[in-house]
Structure formats: structure tokens, C-alpha cells
Design a protein around this motif. Structure first.
Motif, PDB file in Angstrom:
ATOM      1  N   MET A  49     108.239  -2.720  89.724  1.00 45.12           N
ATOM      2  CA  MET A  49     108.956  -1.728  90.521  1.00 45.12           C
ATOM      3  C   MET A  49     109.994  -0.994  89.670  1.00 45.12           C
ATOM      4  SD  MET A  49     109.489  -3.643  94.200  1.00 45.12           S
ATOM      5  CE  MET A  49     110.225  -2.192  94.940  1.00 45.12           C
TER       6      MET A  49
ATOM      7  N   THR B 108      99.300  -7.746  92.004  1.00 45.55           N
ATOM      8  CA  THR B 108     100.751  -7.695  92.222  1.00 45.55           C
ATOM      9  C   THR B 108     101.327  -6.365  91.757  1.00 45.55           C
ATOM     10  OG1 THR B 108     100.894 -10.093  91.944  1.00 45.55           O
ATOM     11  CG2 THR B 108     102.936  -8.838  91.699  1.00 45.55           C
TER      12      THR B 108
ATOM     13  N   TRP C 290     104.210   0.668  96.631  1.00 46.74           N
ATOM     14  CA  TRP C 290     105.398   0.662  97.479  1.00 46.74           C
ATOM     15  C   TRP C 290     106.482   1.564  96.922  1.00 46.74           C
ATOM     16  CZ3 TRP C 290     106.162  -0.312 102.255  1.00 46.74           C
ATOM     17  CH2 TRP C 290     105.349  -1.230 102.930  1.00 46.74           C
TER      18      TRP C 290
ATOM     19  N   LEU D 255     105.827  -8.636  98.856  1.00 48.95           N
ATOM     20  CA  LEU D 255     106.688  -7.894  97.948  1.00 48.95           C
ATOM     21  C   LEU D 255     108.122  -8.387  97.993  1.00 48.95           C
ATOM     22  CD1 LEU D 255     106.695  -5.453  95.985  1.00 48.95           C
ATOM     23  CD2 LEU D 255     107.466  -4.073  97.913  1.00 48.95           C
TER      24      LEU D 255
ATOM     25  N   ALA E 179     103.140  -3.393  94.090  1.00 47.44           N
ATOM     26  CA  ALA E 179     104.511  -2.983  93.770  1.00 47.44           C
ATOM     27  C   ALA E 179     104.574  -1.485  93.462  1.00 47.44           C
ATOM     28  CB  ALA E 179     105.032  -3.796  92.589  1.00 47.44           C
TER      29      ALA E 179
ATOM     30  N   GLN F 277     106.957  -8.646  90.384  1.00 47.67           N
ATOM     31  CA  GLN F 277     106.967  -7.430  91.205  1.00 47.67           C
ATOM     32  C   GLN F 277     108.204  -6.592  90.922  1.00 47.67           C
ATOM     33  OE1 GLN F 277     106.716  -9.286  95.018  1.00 47.67           O
ATOM     34  NE2 GLN F 277     104.499  -9.099  95.157  1.00 47.67           N
ATOM     35  N   GLN F 278     109.343  -7.255  90.728  1.00 49.62           N
ATOM     36  CA  GLN F 278     110.576  -6.524  90.450  1.00 49.62           C
ATOM     37  C   GLN F 278     110.472  -5.773  89.124  1.00 49.62           C
ATOM     38  OE1 GLN F 278     113.317  -6.269  92.504  1.00 49.62           O
ATOM     39  NE2 GLN F 278     113.981  -4.728  91.020  1.00 49.62           N
TER      40      GLN F 278
END
Length: 446
Positions: free
Chosen positions: A343, A304, A311, A288, A308, A339-340
Motif C-alpha cells: 500500500m 496479497t 484498495w 487488508l 492491497a 500489505q502495508q
């Protein structure tokens, strides 16, 4: 003979001895019309003259108030008009400047360049720019000079208009602009850093929550193992001391070694499970936290996105249920950046559900043709109609002060474009939904 002459007078060009009343009326009417036309023509001349004087005053005011250099020259290169700033800078009066050669205003070493530029403007009928030095009592004043042609009614070059700004003022303006730009970049970097720190804080809360359970389990099992070791040490110490068989049987019964052996196995298994859980958490965290730098790789967008999203939801105070419908969809790009994006989308959904009961976030990933499509939806209040057009603008946020920088969606939109995809606000019956489309690795299926 007299009769013939009389007939010639009656039929020839000779004027009659008098006019009739109708003829006099016609003459007077014609005189009135002529006089009216003359009066009208005079009035139009007076109006045009007034407009001309007004325009002349307007141009004089412009020439007087201009801070930049303005010089008007005729076709022969002689000065026809100058602005007040030229008079102030050169120390020459307007009377001294008018009619003087244009070259007298500039340094002697720049006369050939000025002649070349004027010739080029005359031939091409198009403006040109160059740097030159205006002669002033204080010394040469560098100018950024623009030369434009003056055209007559037939489109021929009838003169030149020279406008210039002192380079000192330009350099100062550029310096101020550069300073403002640097300040803006610093402010942007500060806001981006705050956004990253906020994401890091949420991530650390999730890490602490996830690591706490397996570590506590391992810690508790180590205490149990320590107790079991103490009992076995007591038993084997008696064995080494040569205790009798009956005594050892009694000791084994008192220490409950048969039961502790079974518990020992469970403690070892539990400690191993906890350690493996910690290992998996660290592995997920390592994946991550990758920054996505370097060359692109092929990765599963579904896996992925799942990691993400989990988390982000770890350590969240409000109860939010995550519903997933994830299929394998391999894309090529920077996994950390993807991933960003996930998120940011999931965190926005969590923030939208703050204080609402029965909050649900729906995460789906599936291939559609040549695209991998990821959708993050929630059953929150949705996006207001007035905010939809600005939702991806930098620094635009609907969150309260201190809850966001307005950069998450903007950065996510930019990442999607860098990967050859799109990020858009999707239509949904309730709440909000964001749709991320990325090209499948290898072009996908037909």
C-alpha cells in the motif's frame, strides 16, 4: 749537550714560543663558532621557556575554568595540583590543598575504597571509576570519579589524575536527556499516527466508493421487489375474494404479472449479486485490515499485493491504470505488514503521478530462485539523484508540506528487513521502481 737539549725542545711536546697567523685565525674562528652556538642555545632555551610558560598559562586557564573536579596526585597519594572548582567546592585554598593526603578530600568511610582503587590503577596501569563523596562545608557532595594513571618516560606509574562530576548534575542531564527522548518518541508516535490516519482516510474513500455501487443496486432492487409484491398482493386478494376466471385474466393482464414474474427473478438475482459483492468487499477489507500481529503464516504475496493495490486505487481522483503481472509466490511472515508495504509503495506511485496524464502503475510478483520478488513501478518523474541516498531515511520526503510524513518508505524498509528480505530502489528507464525481495516459504525452487 746543549745541542741535544735544543733538539729535544724542537721534537718534544713543548709549545713553540709563538703562533703563526694561520693559527690565530683558526683560534678566532673557533671562538666565533662557540659564541654562535652559545647564542643559538640561549635562543632555543628562551623559546622553550616561553612555550613552557604559555603551556603553563594554558593549563592554569583550564584548571581555573573547569566546572568538574580535577585533582592531580603524586605516586605517594599526595595532592600536586587541583582545579579552581575543587577550591570552590571544598572551601580550601590551593596552598592548603597542595601536599595534603588525597584521602583528606573524601569521606572517612571511603578511604579504604580509594586506597583499593589507587592500587588497582597502579597495578593494571588502567583507569577505573567509582562513586565517592567529596567533603565540602555544605556536607558530602556525591561524585562520579574517574582515576587515571600518570606515566613517566619509562612507562611507570608516577601519580594519578582524578576527574569527577557531581552526580546531581549528571542526574539532571540524564533527566533532561530522558525527557527529550520521551518527547521525540511522542513526536514519532504522533507522526506515525498521522500516517496511519492518512492511509485510513484513503482506505475509507475506497471502501465508500466500492460499497456504493452494490448497495445502490440492492437498494434499487428492493424498491422493484416492493412494487412487484404490491401487484401480486392485489392479484391474490382478488383470488381470495372469489373473482371469476375472466376477471382474474383481465387483472393479470392489467398488472402485467407475466412480465413482472420475469423481472422479479432478475431483481432477486441482482440483489443477490449485489449482496455477494458487498460480502466480498467486506472479506477483502477484513484481510487488508489485519494488523499482522501474532505468529507468522504462509500466504501468497501475489494475491496479497493485488488486493492491497486495488484498495489504494479505489476512490482515487486521478485516472491511473494498474497493470499487473502476478504469479503465485508463497512467503512466510505477517500478511498485514506485507500489505502495508504494498500500500505504501502503490500510494507513493499514485502521488508521483498526480496531475499527469496517462499515469500507469506496473505491479509484478514472481518467484526468482529462493526469493519472491515484487516490483512496483510507475511512469512518473522518478527519483532525483540527490534524493536516492536518503529515500529510506525516516522523515525524509519529497512531497509538499502536509502531503506526507516521510515514514512510509522507512517503515516499509524496516518491515522488509524484519521478514529477512530487502527493499531497494530499482533501476528503470522512466519513472521510479521499488523492488521488494522476500524469502520464499520452504526455500523455493532450485
Amino acid at each position: 749537550m746543549a745541542r741535544m737539549n735544543a733538539r729535544r725542545d724542537a721534537t718534544g711536546p713543548a709549545r713553540p714560543p709563538h703562533f703563526s697567523d694561520d693559527a690565530w685565525i683558526e683560534v678566532l674562528s673557533a671562538m666565533d663558532r662557540t659564541y654562535a652556538n652559545l647564542v643559538d642555545y640561549q635562543e632555543r632555551l628562551e623559546r622553550q621557556n616561553a612555550e613552557l610558560m604559555e603551556m603553563r598559562g594554558f593549563l592554569t586557564a583550564i584548571l581555573s575554568s573547569m566546572s568538574d573536579v580535577l585533582i592531580v596526585a603524586d605516586r605517594a597519594g599526595r595532592i600536586a595540583q587541583v582545579s579552581r572548582s575543587v577550591v570552590t567546592m571544598t572551601g580550601r585554598s590551593e596552598a592548603e590543598a597542595l601536599g595534603a593526603p588525597l584521602e583528606d578530600m573524601f569521606g572517612a568511610g571511603q578511604h579504604p575504597m580509594l586506597t583499593t582503587v589507587l592500587q588497582k590503577v597502579r597495578e593494571r596501569r588502567r583507569g577505573a571509576s567509582f562513586e565517592c563523596d567529596l567533603v565540602t562545608p555544605q556536607g558530602p557532595e556525591p561524585l562520579d570519579l574517574s582515576v587515571a594513571p600518570r606515566l613517566d618516560d619509562r612507562g611507570r606509574v608516577d601519580g594519578y589524575v582524578l576527574t569527577g562530576r557531581p552526580l546531581g548534575a549528571l542526574r539532571k542531564a540524564y533527566a533532561e536527556l530522558t525527557e527529550s527522548h520521551d518527547a521525540l518518541k511522542t513526536a514519532q508516535s504522533f507522526l506515525v499516527r498521522n500516517e496511519k490516519l492518512a492511509s485510513l482516510g484513503r482506505l475509507l474513500a475506497g471502501v465508500a466508493h466500492e460499497l456504493n455501487n452494490p448497495i445502490s443496486f440492492v437498494y434499487a432492487n428492493t424498491h422493484a421487489l416492493e412494487r412487484y409484491v404490491g401487484k401480486f398482493e392485489s392479484y391474490f386478494a382478488r383470488v381470495q375474494d372469489g373473482a371469476s376466471r375472466d376477471e382474474l385474466i383481465a387483472l393479470r393482464r392489467d398488472l402485467r404479472l407475466d412480465r413482472e414474474i420475469a423481472n422479479l427473478r432478475e431483481a432477486i438475482n441482482g440483489a443477490r449479486d449485489g449482496a455477494e459483492r458487498v460480502r466480498d468487499i467486506v472479506e477483502d477489507l477484513r484481510r487488508l485490515s489485519s494488523d499482522g500481529s501474532g505468529e507468522t503464516v504462509v500466504f501468497d504475496l501475489g494475491e496479497t499485493a493485488r488486493i492491497a493495490a486495488e484498495w489504494v486505487l479505489r476512490g482515487m481522483k486521478q485516472p491511473v491504470r494498474l497493470e499487473t503481472a502476478i504469479e503465485r509466490a508463497e512467503v512466510a511472515g505477517r500478511m498485514g505488514h506485507a500489505q502495508q508495504v504494498v500500500m505504501n509503495l502503490v500510494q507513493n506511485a499514485v502521488d508521483a503521478l498526480d496531475g499527469r496524464e496517462g499515469g500507469v502503475i506496473r505491479l509484478s510478483v514472481r518467484p526468482e530462485g529462493a526469493l519472491a520478488v515484487l516490483v512496483v513501478a510507475d511512469n512518473g518523474p522518478g527519483v532525483a539523484e540527490g534524493a536516492r541516498a536518503s529515500i529510506f531515511d525516516p522523515f525524509f520526503t519529497t512531497k509538499p508540506v502536509g502531503r506526507g510524513t516521510g515514514l512510509g518508505l522507512s517503515i516499509s524498509h524496516k518491515i522488509a528487513e524484519e521478514h529477512g528480505g530487502t527493499l531497494s530502489l530499482a533501476e528503470t528507464k522512466d519513472g521510479a521502481a521499488f523492488r521488494l525481495e522476500l524469502p520464499l516459504a520452504g526455500g523455493g525452487g532450485a
